[in-house]
Design an enzyme around this catalytic site. Structure first.
Site, PDB file in Angstrom:
ATOM      1  N   GLY A   1      -8.563  -2.054   6.752  1.00  0.00           N
ATOM      2  CA  GLY A   1      -9.411  -3.111   6.196  1.00  0.00           C
ATOM      3  C   GLY A   1      -9.112  -4.465   6.834  1.00  0.00           C
ATOM      4  O   GLY A   1     -10.016  -5.261   7.091  1.00  0.00           O
TER       5      GLY A   1
ATOM      6  N   ASN B   1       0.900  -1.174   0.000  1.00  0.00           N
ATOM      7  CA  ASN B   1       0.000   0.000   0.000  1.00  0.00           C
ATOM      8  C   ASN B   1       0.923   1.204   0.000  1.00  0.00           C
ATOM      9  O   ASN B   1       1.685   1.378   0.968  1.00  0.00           O
ATOM     10  CB  ASN B   1      -0.856  -0.065   1.254  1.00  0.00           C
ATOM     11  CG  ASN B   1      -1.874   1.048   1.408  1.00  0.00           C
ATOM     12  OD1 ASN B   1      -2.417   1.190   2.505  1.00  0.00           O
ATOM     13  ND2 ASN B   1      -2.166   1.820   0.397  1.00  0.00           N
TER      14      ASN B   1
ATOM     15  N   CYS C   1      -4.608  -3.205   2.856  1.00  0.00           N
ATOM     16  CA  CYS C   1      -5.348  -2.134   3.550  1.00  0.00           C
ATOM     17  C   CYS C   1      -5.291  -2.440   5.038  1.00  0.00           C
ATOM     18  O   CYS C   1      -5.850  -3.458   5.475  1.00  0.00           O
ATOM     19  CB  CYS C   1      -6.786  -2.089   3.049  1.00  0.00           C
ATOM     20  SG  CYS C   1      -7.795  -0.827   3.864  1.00  0.00           S
TER      21      CYS C   1
ATOM     22  N   CYS D   1      -5.648   5.617   8.387  1.00  0.00           N
ATOM     23  CA  CYS D   1      -4.934   4.757   7.441  1.00  0.00           C
ATOM     24  C   CYS D   1      -3.979   3.890   8.243  1.00  0.00           C
ATOM     25  O   CYS D   1      -3.019   4.406   8.832  1.00  0.00           O
ATOM     26  CB  CYS D   1      -4.174   5.601   6.421  1.00  0.00           C
ATOM     27  SG  CYS D   1      -3.237   4.619   5.225  1.00  0.00           S
TER      28      CYS D   1
ATOM     29  N   GLU E   1     -10.557   0.033  -1.938  1.00  0.00           N
ATOM     30  CA  GLU E   1     -10.535   1.147  -1.001  1.00  0.00           C
ATOM     31  C   GLU E   1     -11.322   2.366  -1.488  1.00  0.00           C
ATOM     32  O   GLU E   1     -11.272   2.726  -2.673  1.00  0.00           O
ATOM     33  CB  GLU E   1      -9.092   1.599  -0.727  1.00  0.00           C
ATOM     34  CG  GLU E   1      -8.324   0.667   0.172  1.00  0.00           C
ATOM     35  CD  GLU E   1      -7.095   1.326   0.747  1.00  0.00           C
ATOM     36  OE1 GLU E   1      -7.101   2.565   0.910  1.00  0.00           O
ATOM     37  OE2 GLU E   1      -6.102   0.605   1.010  1.00  0.00           O
TER      38      GLU E   1
ATOM     39  N   HIS F   1     -15.894   0.607   6.846  1.00  0.00           N
ATOM     40  CA  HIS F   1     -15.596  -0.638   6.130  1.00  0.00           C
ATOM     41  C   HIS F   1     -16.854  -1.504   6.020  1.00  0.00           C
ATOM     42  O   HIS F   1     -17.634  -1.581   6.980  1.00  0.00           O
ATOM     43  CB  HIS F   1     -14.505  -1.431   6.861  1.00  0.00           C
ATOM     44  CG  HIS F   1     -13.159  -0.781   6.773  1.00  0.00           C
ATOM     45  ND1 HIS F   1     -12.253  -1.056   5.780  1.00  0.00           N
ATOM     46  CD2 HIS F   1     -12.583   0.187   7.542  1.00  0.00           C
ATOM     47  CE1 HIS F   1     -11.175  -0.317   5.933  1.00  0.00           C
ATOM     48  NE2 HIS F   1     -11.346   0.459   6.989  1.00  0.00           N
TER      49      HIS F   1
END
Ligand SMILES: N[C@H](CCC[C@H](N)C(=O)O)C(=O)O
Length: 287
Positions: free
Chosen positions: A229, A13, A226, A75, A217, A168
């Site tokens: 996630g 990522n 993620c 994040c 995303e 999410h």
């Protein structure tokens, strides 16, 4: 406008990280989109801006912008890259750092083996707080979790809704590689029942301590990993009675290790963070 940047990634990522402690940063959404563009700009899933702390007892503040130019609340992979960045730049000599984000304070820690553990805080599980509009929907209970029927292109997809500061929607799939990530992902991201849009997770349970995960995303499309996630998927899997903590989350970019002791407890995420190169971009003032 010349801006120095550091290119980094956490399990693939990828990020452009900007030091706003030593240089003033105030960009428009179009300028963030330009930086994120993989052909006309630098290329990244998100941009991270490291600033001086604003609150007492806080070491730094860090802000997150998706590739679409929108600022977001949290994040997870970025939090690990943040720790690697402030350590390598000599902005702190601490190993455990309190950093303020739009969704609250998180506490990442640089481990002796170079991995980074982040206390991501407790998950938010009340649908309205995710936010998810459940009005008129009849949920299905599975162990501790409530699954919601989402109409995705005429097909009913049962989802768990979890916030890690960012929203999410997690669904269970038999085979993550065969999952409709690129077709259903954008439909879920923009579904009207998610007023702030949503990150769409596709989780395959391998065994009670291992999952495969792909995430489409919000504001970035499918990423190689993620972090939030992974946290949301593990929380959903534990609540559904399918997983036991800790869980190894296999993503296309690497493995993230997630631990959660249950409702009200923080989700702990451990994983890598890598500095790839340093650079300077001459950013157009008008875009
Ligand atoms: N796209 C996410 C932000 C980045 C999350 C992800 N890169 C992570 O590691 O948690 C959102 O709009 O909420």
């Amino acid at each position: 406008m010349k801006i120095k940047f550091t290119k980094m990634h956490g399990a693939g990522n990828d990020f452009v990280v900007l030091d706003a402690v030593n240089q003033a940063i105030s960009l428009t959404p179009a300028q963030w989109q330009f930086i994120a563009d993989r052909r006309f700009g630098i290329g990244a899933d998100q941009m991270l801006v490291v600033e001086k702390a604003q609150g007492a007892g806080i070491d730094f503040r860090y802000r997150i912008y998706n590739a679409d130019g929108g600022e977001v609340e949290q994040c997870g992979n970025g939090a690990r890259a943040f720790v690697r960045f402030v350590t390598e730049k000599g902005l702190t000599d601490k190993r455990a750092i309190r950093v303020e984000t739009m969704s609250g304070v998180i506490e990442p820690r640089l481990e002796d083996d170079g991995q980074i553990t982040v206390d991501m805080g407790a998950p938010i599980l009340t649908p309205a707080d995710v936010p998810f509009d459940s009005h008129g929907l009849q949920h299905r209970s599975e162990a501790e979790d409530n699954l919601w029927p989402l109409d995705v292109a005429g097909k009913t997809t049962w989802i768990s809704v979890v916030s890690m500061g960012n929203p999410h929607a997690v669904q269970l799939v038999d085979d993550s590689e065969a999952a409709p990530v690129l077709t259903d992902g954008p439909l879920i991201e923009h579904h009207p029942r998610f007023p702030k849009r949503v990150n769409a997770g596709f989780m395959q349970v391998v065994d009670r301590h291992h999952i495969n995960l792909r995430v489409y995303e919000r504001g970035a499309g499918e990423t190689l990993a993620c972090g939030t996630g992974a946290c949301a998927a593990v929380v959903a899997g534990i609540r559904r009675g399918l997983l036991d903590s800790p869980v190894a989350v296999q993503t296309h970019g690497g493995v993230l290790n997630i631990a959660w002791a249950g409702p009200g407890e923080p989700v702990m995420m451990t994983g890598p963070a890598v500095t790839v190169f340093e650079g300077e971009i001459d950013l157009p003032d008008q875009l």
